[in-house]
Write a protein that holds these residues in place. Structure first.
Motif, PDB file in Angstrom:
ATOM      1  N   THR A  91       0.846  -1.198   0.000  1.00 18.48           N
ATOM      2  CA  THR A  91       0.000   0.000   0.000  1.00 18.48           C
ATOM      3  C   THR A  91       0.879   1.244   0.000  1.00 18.48           C
ATOM      4  O   THR A  91       1.898   1.301   0.701  1.00 18.48           O
ATOM      5  N   ILE A  92       0.486   2.243  -0.779  1.00 20.18           N
ATOM      6  CA  ILE A  92       1.176   3.525  -0.745  1.00 20.18           C
ATOM      7  C   ILE A  92       0.169   4.641  -0.471  1.00 20.18           C
ATOM      8  O   ILE A  92      -1.012   4.543  -0.812  1.00 20.18           O
ATOM      9  N   ILE A  93       0.661   5.701   0.179  1.00 21.04           N
ATOM     10  CA  ILE A  93      -0.133   6.897   0.450  1.00 21.04           C
ATOM     11  C   ILE A  93       0.478   8.034  -0.357  1.00 21.04           C
ATOM     12  O   ILE A  93       1.658   8.368  -0.180  1.00 21.04           O
ATOM     13  N   ILE A  94      -0.301   8.610  -1.266  1.00 24.42           N
ATOM     14  CA  ILE A  94       0.168   9.726  -2.081  1.00 24.42           C
ATOM     15  C   ILE A  94      -0.095  11.024  -1.312  1.00 24.42           C
ATOM     16  O   ILE A  94      -1.231  11.305  -0.913  1.00 24.42           O
ATOM     17  N   THR A  95       0.964  11.803  -1.070  1.00 28.33           N
ATOM     18  CA  THR A  95       0.835  13.009  -0.262  1.00 28.33           C
ATOM     19  C   THR A  95       1.408  14.219  -0.984  1.00 28.33           C
ATOM     20  O   THR A  95       2.221  14.097  -1.903  1.00 28.33           O
ATOM     21  N   GLU A  96       0.967  15.387  -0.535  1.00 29.54           N
ATOM     22  CA  GLU A  96       1.504  16.648  -1.056  1.00 29.54           C
ATOM     23  C   GLU A  96       2.000  17.480   0.112  1.00 29.54           C
ATOM     24  O   GLU A  96       1.242  17.837   1.014  1.00 29.54           O
ATOM     25  N   TYR A  97       3.288  17.770   0.116  1.00 24.70           N
ATOM     26  CA  TYR A  97       3.918  18.607   1.132  1.00 24.70           C
ATOM     27  C   TYR A  97       4.779  19.644   0.428  1.00 24.70           C
ATOM     28  O   TYR A  97       5.561  19.313  -0.466  1.00 24.70           O
ATOM     29  N   ASN A  98       4.647  20.895   0.861  1.00 25.97           N
ATOM     30  CA  ASN A  98       5.540  21.943   0.372  1.00 25.97           C
ATOM     31  C   ASN A  98       5.606  21.975  -1.157  1.00 25.97           C
ATOM     32  O   ASN A  98       6.671  22.070  -1.752  1.00 25.97           O
ATOM     33  N   ARG A  99       4.449  21.855  -1.799  1.00 31.73           N
ATOM     34  CA  ARG A  99       4.329  21.921  -3.263  1.00 31.73           C
ATOM     35  C   ARG A  99       4.978  20.739  -3.974  1.00 31.73           C
ATOM     36  O   ARG A  99       5.197  20.782  -5.180  1.00 31.73           O
ATOM     37  N   SER A 100       5.295  19.668  -3.244  1.00 32.69           N
ATOM     38  CA  SER A 100       5.848  18.472  -3.887  1.00 32.69           C
ATOM     39  C   SER A 100       4.953  17.277  -3.571  1.00 32.69           C
ATOM     40  O   SER A 100       4.312  17.229  -2.521  1.00 32.69           O
ATOM     41  N   VAL A 101       4.912  16.335  -4.510  1.00 31.84           N
ATOM     42  CA  VAL A 101       4.074  15.153  -4.348  1.00 31.84           C
ATOM     43  C   VAL A 101       4.983  13.932  -4.262  1.00 31.84           C
ATOM     44  O   VAL A 101       5.938  13.789  -5.028  1.00 31.84           O
ATOM     45  N   GLN A 102       4.705  13.050  -3.315  1.00 31.13           N
ATOM     46  CA  GLN A 102       5.487  11.838  -3.129  1.00 31.13           C
ATOM     47  C   GLN A 102       4.585  10.733  -2.591  1.00 31.13           C
ATOM     48  O   GLN A 102       3.492  10.984  -2.097  1.00 31.13           O
ATOM     49  N   ALA A 103       5.083   9.490  -2.709  1.00 32.06           N
ATOM     50  CA  ALA A 103       4.342   8.336  -2.195  1.00 32.06           C
ATOM     51  C   ALA A 103       5.104   7.760  -1.014  1.00 32.06           C
ATOM     52  O   ALA A 103       6.334   7.642  -1.040  1.00 32.06           O
ATOM     53  N   PHE A 104       4.374   7.388   0.023  1.00 32.94           N
ATOM     54  CA  PHE A 104       4.958   6.712   1.175  1.00 32.94           C
ATOM     55  C   PHE A 104       4.530   5.251   1.175  1.00 32.94           C
ATOM     56  O   PHE A 104       3.328   4.952   1.121  1.00 32.94           O
ATOM     57  N   LEU A 105       5.495   4.373   1.226  1.00 37.54           N
ATOM     58  CA  LEU A 105       5.226   2.940   1.330  1.00 37.54           C
ATOM     59  C   LEU A 105       4.877   2.622   2.767  1.00 37.54           C
ATOM     60  O   LEU A 105       5.633   2.931   3.689  1.00 37.54           O
ATOM     61  N   VAL A 106       3.705   2.000   2.995  1.00 38.74           N
ATOM     62  CA  VAL A 106       3.261   1.682   4.354  1.00 38.74           C
ATOM     63  C   VAL A 106       2.836   0.216   4.416  1.00 38.74           C
ATOM     64  O   VAL A 106       2.664  -0.445   3.389  1.00 38.74           O
ATOM     65  N   GLY A 107       2.653  -0.270   5.642  1.00 39.76           N
ATOM     66  CA  GLY A 107       2.285  -1.663   5.824  1.00 39.76           C
ATOM     67  C   GLY A 107       0.816  -1.931   5.612  1.00 39.76           C
ATOM     68  O   GLY A 107       0.421  -3.036   5.257  1.00 39.76           O
ATOM     69  N   GLY A 108      -0.018  -0.937   5.826  1.00 38.27           N
ATOM     70  CA  GLY A 108      -1.461  -1.104   5.662  1.00 38.27           C
ATOM     71  C   GLY A 108      -2.193   0.047   6.312  1.00 38.27           C
ATOM     72  O   GLY A 108      -1.755   0.590   7.335  1.00 38.27           O
ATOM     73  N   VAL A 109      -3.316   0.444   5.703  1.00 37.82           N
ATOM     74  CA  VAL A 109      -4.108   1.563   6.210  1.00 37.82           C
ATOM     75  C   VAL A 109      -5.192   1.048   7.136  1.00 37.82           C
ATOM     76  O   VAL A 109      -5.816   0.013   6.879  1.00 37.82           O
ATOM     77  N   ASP A 110      -5.431   1.765   8.234  1.00 41.17           N
ATOM     78  CA  ASP A 110      -6.405   1.335   9.242  1.00 41.17           C
ATOM     79  C   ASP A 110      -7.740   2.059   9.078  1.00 41.17           C
ATOM     80  O   ASP A 110      -8.739   1.466   8.718  1.00 41.17           O
ATOM     81  N   ARG A 111      -7.773   3.372   9.331  1.00 46.27           N
ATOM     82  CA  ARG A 111      -9.021   4.137   9.258  1.00 46.27           C
ATOM     83  C   ARG A 111      -8.718   5.629   9.301  1.00 46.27           C
ATOM     84  O   ARG A 111      -7.585   6.044   9.535  1.00 46.27           O
ATOM     85  N   ILE A 112      -9.761   6.454   9.114  1.00 51.80           N
ATOM     86  CA  ILE A 112      -9.664   7.897   9.310  1.00 51.80           C
ATOM     87  C   ILE A 112     -10.250   8.231  10.672  1.00 51.80           C
ATOM     88  O   ILE A 112     -11.293   7.718  11.054  1.00 51.80           O
ATOM     89  N   MET A 113      -9.569   9.099  11.397  1.00 54.54           N
ATOM     90  CA  MET A 113      -9.974   9.462  12.751  1.00 54.54           C
ATOM     91  C   MET A 113     -10.167  10.971  12.817  1.00 54.54           C
ATOM     92  O   MET A 113      -9.305  11.745  12.403  1.00 54.54           O
TER      93      MET A 113
END
Length: 310
Positions: A91-113
């Motif tokens: 699973t990857i999470i696509i994020t935008e920080y400081n006008r740049s876009v990157q993907a973070f490799l993670v073990g698994g997504v749980d939920r939104i809180m």
């Protein structure tokens, strides 16, 4: 278009209410980590990963997604945990920080809180991975959730540049900044360091608060001493995301206090998505700036000094 506007409205309702939404996920273990939903574009299964020679540490490779080439960062390895293997079903999470876009490799997504910032606390000092955390909270008052300092992670992969471009400091107006005081509000040491390194080139005197509540108490303490805070401080530069009290709520509280309401407040944040204009207007910030742009930061100071002359 209606769907986009609905999303903007939904997000901006949280602004000034000291609330946030975080996405919970796991890395190489059972511990829960989190990122602010504002900074997340999407969550998906890892597309085909392309290896790159001489890539930065903790960059697993790159992916091609909707016309963009994005780095995939092993977030587990980047914060000092066991490196995570990139598998076809990862699973990857696509994020935008400081006008740049990157993907973070993670073990698994749980939920939104959804929670209040006052239930989010600074991490305890000296507790191992706190070097890569900005805050902690609890799920169901029991399980610990660690909120990662992504700014630090990204700065270690691609170091930020705090030096102002040659010639920009020659403006005579900027000489009037020397000795003036500013209040910097940010829970990320990386964010504070960037501000210090840039603003020190203007010979500004800097005060620091690590969250909005501490900043508000400091401003109120100065006001209690019968000081004219608007004259003392050239400006307040505040992050958006902080434990205890976020930058939006801080700005709202400043505007409510007759002693503080005329302070010049600039939002300095890694949130560089489409919601910022609406958020800044709602709480009454005087300006907005994405992080790690030294020349633009100096321009913000210059614009403030121009107002003092008028």
């Amino acid at each position: 278009m209606a769907g986009v506007l609905d999303t903007v409205n939904q997000r901006t309702r949280l602004v000034g209410e000291n609330r946030l939404e975080i996405l919970l996920f796991r890395l190489a273990g059972h511990q829960l980590f989190a990122l602010n939903v504002f900074k997340i574009r999407e969550v998906l299964q890892l597309p085909r990963l392309t290896q790159m020679p001489q890539r930065a540490p903790h960059v697993a490779g790159v992916i091609h997604l909707r016309g963009q080439t994005l780095p995939v960062i092993d977030l587990s390895g980047a914060i000092g945990m066991r490196p995570q293997q990139a598998l076809p079903d990862s699973t990857i999470i696509i994020t935008e920080y400081n006008r740049s876009v990157q993907a973070f490799l993670v073990g698994g997504v749980d939920r939104i809180m959804n929670l209040n910032w006052d239930s989010v606390q600074p991490p305890p000092r000296g507790a191992g991975r706190t070097h890569y955390l900005t805050a902690i909270t609890r799920l169901d008052d029991q399980r610990l959730v660690e909120i990662i300092d992504v700014e630090k992670v990204l700065a270690e992969i691609v170091p930020f540049n705090a030096k102002v471009s040659e010639g920009l400091l020659d403006d005579e107006l900027l000489n009037k900044a020397r000795g003036r005081e500013v209040l910097l509000v940010d829970d990320s040491p990386t964010g504070i360091n960037q501000l210090r390194e840039t603003l020190s080139q203007l010979d500004l005197k800097m005060h620091v608060a690590t969250d909005g509540l501490r900043a508000l108490r400091q401003l109120q303490a100065w006001a209690d001493e019968d000081e004219n805070i608007s004259q003392r401080l050239l400006m307040v530069i505040t992050d958006a995301e902080m434990p205890e009290m976020d930058g939006y709520r801080l700005t709202s509280e400043i505007r409510k206090d007759p002693r503080l309401k005329d302070l010049y407040v600039v939002l300095h944040t890694s949130l560089s998505g489409n919601f910022n204009k609406a958020m800044v207007e709602k709480v009454g910030c005087d300006g907005f700036l994405s992080k790690f742009q030294p020349d633009q930061l100096v321009e913000v100071v210059r614009e403030r000094l121009k107002l003092l002359k008028e």
